[in-house]
Enzyme design. Structure first.
Site, PDB file in Angstrom:
ATOM      1  N   GLY A 125      73.874  65.700  27.240  1.00 33.83           N
ATOM      2  CA  GLY A 125      74.736  66.666  26.553  1.00 33.83           C
ATOM      3  C   GLY A 125      75.737  65.970  25.664  1.00 33.83           C
ATOM      4  CB  CYS A 166      71.638  61.073  28.647  1.00 33.94           C
ATOM      5  SG  CYS A 166      72.623  60.514  27.254  1.00 33.94           S
ATOM      6  CE1 TYR A 167      79.341  64.450  30.116  1.00 33.33           C
ATOM      7  CE2 TYR A 167      78.078  66.076  31.358  1.00 33.33           C
ATOM      8  CZ  TYR A 167      79.300  65.547  30.951  1.00 33.33           C
ATOM      9  OH  TYR A 167      80.462  66.124  31.393  1.00 33.33           O
ATOM     10  CG  HIS A 219      67.321  61.439  26.308  1.00 33.49           C
ATOM     11  ND1 HIS A 219      67.829  62.641  26.738  1.00 33.49           N
ATOM     12  CD2 HIS A 219      68.347  60.780  25.731  1.00 33.49           C
ATOM     13  CE1 HIS A 219      69.103  62.721  26.421  1.00 33.49           C
ATOM     14  NE2 HIS A 219      69.447  61.600  25.817  1.00 33.49           N
ATOM     15  CD  GLU A 252      65.020  64.298  28.168  1.00 30.28           C
ATOM     16  OE1 GLU A 252      64.843  63.293  28.882  1.00 30.28           O
ATOM     17  OE2 GLU A 252      66.139  64.633  27.745  1.00 30.28           O
ATOM     18  CB  SER A 280      53.499  87.223  11.002  1.00 31.66           C
ATOM     19  OG  SER A 280      52.977  86.277  11.915  1.00 31.66           O
ATOM     20  N   GLY A 281      50.474  88.121  12.043  1.00 31.92           N
ATOM     21  CA  GLY A 281      49.075  87.712  12.009  1.00 31.92           C
ATOM     22  C   GLY A 281      48.906  86.275  12.468  1.00 31.92           C
ATOM     23  N   GLY A 282      50.007  85.574  12.652  1.00 35.90           N
ATOM     24  CA  GLY A 282      49.949  84.208  13.159  1.00 35.90           C
ATOM     25  C   GLY A 282      49.835  84.206  14.677  1.00 35.90           C
ATOM     26  CB  VAL A 283      48.979  81.472  17.070  1.00 34.56           C
ATOM     27  CG1 VAL A 283      50.023  80.440  16.797  1.00 34.56           C
ATOM     28  CG2 VAL A 283      48.573  81.410  18.524  1.00 34.56           C
ATOM     29  CG  ASP A 284      54.235  81.504  17.006  1.00 29.46           C
ATOM     30  OD1 ASP A 284      53.412  80.828  17.644  1.00 29.46           O
ATOM     31  OD2 ASP A 284      54.952  81.046  16.112  1.00 29.46           O
ATOM     32  CB  SER A 285      53.660  87.798  15.691  1.00 28.45           C
ATOM     33  OG  SER A 285      52.620  87.632  14.784  1.00 28.45           O
ATOM     34  CB  SER A 286      48.448  87.005  17.647  1.00 26.15           C
ATOM     35  OG  SER A 286      48.406  86.945  16.259  1.00 26.15           O
ATOM     36  CE  LYS A 330      52.359  77.867  15.940  1.00 26.82           C
ATOM     37  NZ  LYS A 330      53.104  78.890  15.206  1.00 26.82           N
TER      38      LYS A 330
END
Ligand code: XMP
Length: 519
Positions: free
Chosen positions: A59, A86-87, A175, A177, A229-235, A375
């Protein structure tokens, strides 16, 4: 974060690091369930048998300031293993009597960490007693608590890894991660399985179930519109909603006039005909174009588009009774780039139209089931929801569409030129079997006319920029190394078939320092 009270879990205490979600993601990749709790809500954590370990995130806070945060005893009282990053590493050391100091030498970027002592957190981590890690800090653990041992060090972090094996407390200054830490995942795995002995219970089926249950709980008997939108996320969002609320869902697909060639036809065909979703199609191309007339500034463009999207959604939502929610496919990287996450060092890069581009006052409440995912995780979820391969593997396309691929003023003429060039580029990628090797590719139209010669005649036309990047999650990216042959083919095709372009250039910058889109 979605909750499942029946699963064994790791609790991540978030101190505002931009990598906190990456920790959660790495844990998910290991098949383990985790929950993120902000550091100012620690007091709410109750003794829960399902908590098998705690991770303290990094952080932007600094322990060396007088009014710094102390590690809350609630965490210690849980009596479970702790890993501080880290922090988190510094706050853990401080709690047990260690001393934290501001280092003269900042450590930012790659560093070599060298092993000093064996520890369960570093099993299989080092090769020849050293390894490459990614650091981002100024403060250091100067003196370790007497109950801890020094496990490893780097040039500028004399106590880069510390441990108290009896209590199962571990601190790492770097880090683990982030992908730049060579064996970072080994540290996470050692902590989860070797130290916390947590069971693998997390998988996509569970994730899908939790996401659907969460949507049901939120939406109740109300209706939802989904910005498609037709993209993968909104689908993926649309399919999750369909499973969660059935016919209470209506999808709205807005043609901004800034879509790619033939895109509206393909989206209607996919969603109305193949996926049988209730779909309202709105052709708003004229109004988008008129609002964007003479607008140069990238952020203004994004804000205008975001605002108009919402106005249209609200207008059409009114026509359906009881619509209370607007669902959209916001991902975690959209959030982190669009605004300064509270307490986080990340600054605003650009207003992603579905986040920072939204007006402050909205009549609809948001449903964003993917906002803690990346994604590639959404693609896996889409597969689990039986989304077709074509849709799953589609390159990302930004909500503001071609508007942010035409720097400067947008005109109908420029959009039409760009649509043709982009179509040729993408088709050539597919023909050469390169499309699926690339994370995202597109053509842009630069506001730059140069002189050329065609058939002995002088031309004075636009410059087309091609961009193709490889990436894991869109947060960082590298340009794709095409062969000369491929460049020649694409450049020839574009110049020969698209009138308005007489020069083609390729973008060879990485992200950072550039971004993937131009604006
Ligand atoms: P940048 O340009 O920030 O892009 O490196 C990272 C990824 O995000 C996409 N992008 C957007 N997606 N709305 C979206 O839905 C937006 O406003 C937006 N801006 C950028 C971009 O295409 C890339 O995949």
């Amino acid at each position: 974060m979605n909750k499942d009270k029946f699963l064994e879990k790791i609790v991540i205490i978030d101190y505002g690091s931009q990598f906190t979600q990456l920790i959660a993601r790495k844990i998910r990749e290991c098949g383990v369930y985790s929950e993120i709790i902000s550091f100012n809500k620690i007091k709410k954590i109750t003794n829960d048998q399902k908590i098998k370990g705690i991770i303290l995130s990094g952080g932007p806070l600094t322990i060396t300031k007088k009014k710094s945060e102390a590690l809350n005893s609630n965490i210690i009282n849980l009596n479970v293993p702790i890993l501080g990053i880290c922090y988190g590493h510094q706050i853990l050391a401080k709690k047990f009597g260690g001393k934290i100091k501001i280092s003269k030498e900042r450590e930012f970027g790659h560093a070599i960490v060298k092993s000093k002592l064996k520890s369960s957190i570093t099993k299989n981590f080092f090769k020849n007693k050293k390894t490459l890690v990614w650091m981002s800090h100024q403060d250091i653990v100067h003196t370790i608590p007497s109950s801890f041992k020094k496990v490893a060090y780097s040039d500028n972090s004399r106590n880069a890894i510390i441990s108290n094996e009896n209590k199962k407390y571990y601190g790492v200054q770097f880090h683990p991660e982030v992908s730049h830490t060579q064996n970072g995942k080994i540290i996470i795995k050692n902590f989860l399985f070797g130290i916390c002995k947590i069971k693998k219970t997390w998988n996509l089926k569970r994730q899908k179930k939790i996401l659907i249950t969460d949507i049901r709980k939120k939406v109740k008997n109300n209706k939802v519109i989904c910005a498609l939108s037709g993209g993968v996320d909104s689908s993926v969002v649309a399919l999750l909603l369909k499973r969660a609320v059935g016919n209470k869902l209506t999808c709205i697909f807005i043609n901004t006039g800034l879509l790619r060639k033939n895109e509206e036809r393909e989206v209607i065909n996919n969603f109305k005909k193949k996926l049988k979703l209730k779909l309202i199609y709105i052709d708003a191309s004229k109004i988008f174009l008129s609002r964007l007339k003479n607008v140069n500034n990238p952020e203004t463009k994004r804000k205008i588009i975001g605002k108009l999207f919402i106005q249209l959604f609200e207008k059409y939502a009114k026509k359906i009774k009881n619509v209370k929610f607007l669902a959209q496919g916001t991902l975690y990287p959209d959030l982190i780039e669009s605004k300064t996450v509270t307490g986080s060092p990340s600054s605003k890069i650009k207003s992603h139209h579905n986040v920072g581009g939204l007006p402050k006052k909205m009549k609809l409440d948001l449903v964003e089931p993917l906002n803690s995912l990346f994604k590639d995780e959404v693609r896996k979820l889409g597969k689990e929801l039986s989304l077709s391969k074509d849709l799953l593997l589609r390159h990302p396309f930004p909500g503001p569409g071609l508007a942010i691929r035409i720097p400067g003023k947008i005109t109908k003429e420029k959009i039409n030129i760009l649509k043709e060039a982009d179509y040729i580029f993408i088709n050539e990628l597919k023909k050469s079997n390169l499309y699926n090797k690339i994370w995202q590719a597109y053509a842009a139209l630069l506001p730059l006319k140069t002189v050329g010669v065609m058939g002995d005649k002088r031309t004075y036309e636009y410059t087309c920029l091609l961009r193709a990047v490889t990436s894991e999650d869109g947060m960082t990216a590298d340009f794709f190394p095409f062969s000369k042959n491929f460049f020649q083919k694409v450049s020839n095709k574009i110049i020969n078939s698209v009138s308005g372009i007489n020069r083609v250039v390729y973008d060879i910058t990485t992200k950072p320092p550039s971004t993937i889109e131009l604006e």
